[in-house]
Design a protein around this motif. Structure first.
Motif: not given
Length: 357
Positions: A63, A206, A286, A291, A294, A327-329, A333
């Motif tokens: 993350f 998400d 994500d 990602d 995701g 989220g967003g990894y 992002s």
């Protein structure tokens, strides 16, 4: 005799529930998280305290724990936002958190081991808990305050964006998946009590199932949950899936075209399925192609179009909308979120110039 005991137990249970609800209401009414925001501020909520950075922790978990500040930096540098017009929230207090969370759960966060399991960074288990409270949980509590305040701003301005928040894996008594506090649930509870709202729709896009708020609002007819997620990844909470009103399960590898086509159809279903007074949009990035968690294949432009579609949905229904970033990894992002927010402004779905909606 058995019937008498049963009646007495039921009465005691009802009495206890009344006490709990009364205490919850008092906590909400006495909270300082709602405050008057000057009209020259835009309903974009952010505090420098959101960002997490210490001892290299940001390099241990995928993350991007500094993405919130970078989103705002992009928007400010490119002239879409004046940093002096951002709204800075207050940190949620223990009393605020107790509106939803149990005392036992909050006590569990005093264990560094428990915190390490929730944020999925095993090395922090050896850190003194006071450090984790200051460097990890305090930023989370600030973002919780931001989501709750965004609910009030959305009712006043028509829309609001909390640049952080969206901790949708946390429920009243359990955290996980980098989510230590249930900000979405708290936002809804505050809106019920202080904003006169009686019906809320949660649109969770998400890549992961939003099992936290699903448990919190299980069988609560006031809350309609639309959750579109990759069924093949965390959290695999099959029990919580029973409480999703509109369940949209995707397969790993879903492409931009497939994703947007499915979203179009499902938004049409939601349009007639429920009549909300507030929409909370969990806009995780994500879903992006590449990602690592995701596992979907949606392009940056696909994310921008997705967000535009949700804002159009709320605008067409004339319903205030709160967006949280969730989220967003990937490091990309922040750039995509900033581009999406600027697109919403360019399409006149939000106004970053400060004119009231």
């Amino acid at each position: 005799m058995a019937a008498t005991r049963s009646s007495a137990s039921a009465a005691a249970a009802t009495s206890a529930e009344i006490v709990v609800e009364d205490m919850k209401r008092k906590r909400i009414l006495s909270s300082k998280l709602y405050f008057d925001v000057p009209p020259n501020k835009v309903p974009v909520v952010y505090s420098p305290s959101y960002d997490i950075s210490f001892m290299g922790i940001e390099k241990v978990h995928p993350f991007d724990s500094s993405k919130w500040g970078r989103i705002c930096q992009f928007l400010v540098v490119e002239g879409f936002l004046d940093k002096n017009r951002l709204v800075e929230p207050l940190e949620a207090s223990k009393d605020d958190l107790l509106v939803v969370h149990t005392e036992e759960y909050l006590k569990s966060l005093r264990s560094s081991l428990n915190v390490s399991l929730i944020i999925e960074v095993p090395p922090v288990a050896v850190f003194p808990n006071c450090i984790l409270q200051m460097k990890v949980l305090k930023p989370f509590r600030s973002q919780v305050g931001g989501t709750i305040l965004a609910g009030k701003l959305a009712l006043e301005r028509g829309w609001a964006i909390n640049v952080g928040g969206g901790f949708h894996h946390c429920s009243s008594d359990k955290g996980g998946g980098f989510c230590a506090y249930a900000d979405i649930t708290l936002c809804v509870e505050f809106a019920f009590t202080r904003l006169g709202v009686s019906r809320v729709m949660i649109i969770d896009l998400d890549a992961h199932q939003g099992n936290g708020h699903e448990w919190d609002f299980a069988n609560d007819g006031r809350v309609y949950i639309f959750d579109m997620y990759n069924r093949n990844i965390y959290p695999h909470d099959f029990e919580a899936r029973r409480f999703i009103d509109q369940k949209v399960e995707l397969q790993s590898g879903t492409t931009t075209e497939e994703y947007l086509e499915r979203l179009n159809k499902e938004l049409q279903v939601a349009q007639s399925a429920f009549d909300p007074e507030l929409v909370i949009y969990n806009a995780g990035t994500d879903i992006l192609d590449g990602d690592p968690l995701g596992r979907l294949k949606v392009s940056p432009q696909g994310v921008i179009i997705r967000d535009e579609k949700v804002f159009c949905f709320a605008q067409e229904k004339r319903v205030p909308l709160v967006m949280v970033t969730s989220g967003g990894y990937m490091k990309t992002s922040a750039r995509v979120i900033a581009d999406s927010i600027s697109n919403l402004h360019n399409k006149h779905l939000i106004d970053l110039d400060g004119t009231l909606q």
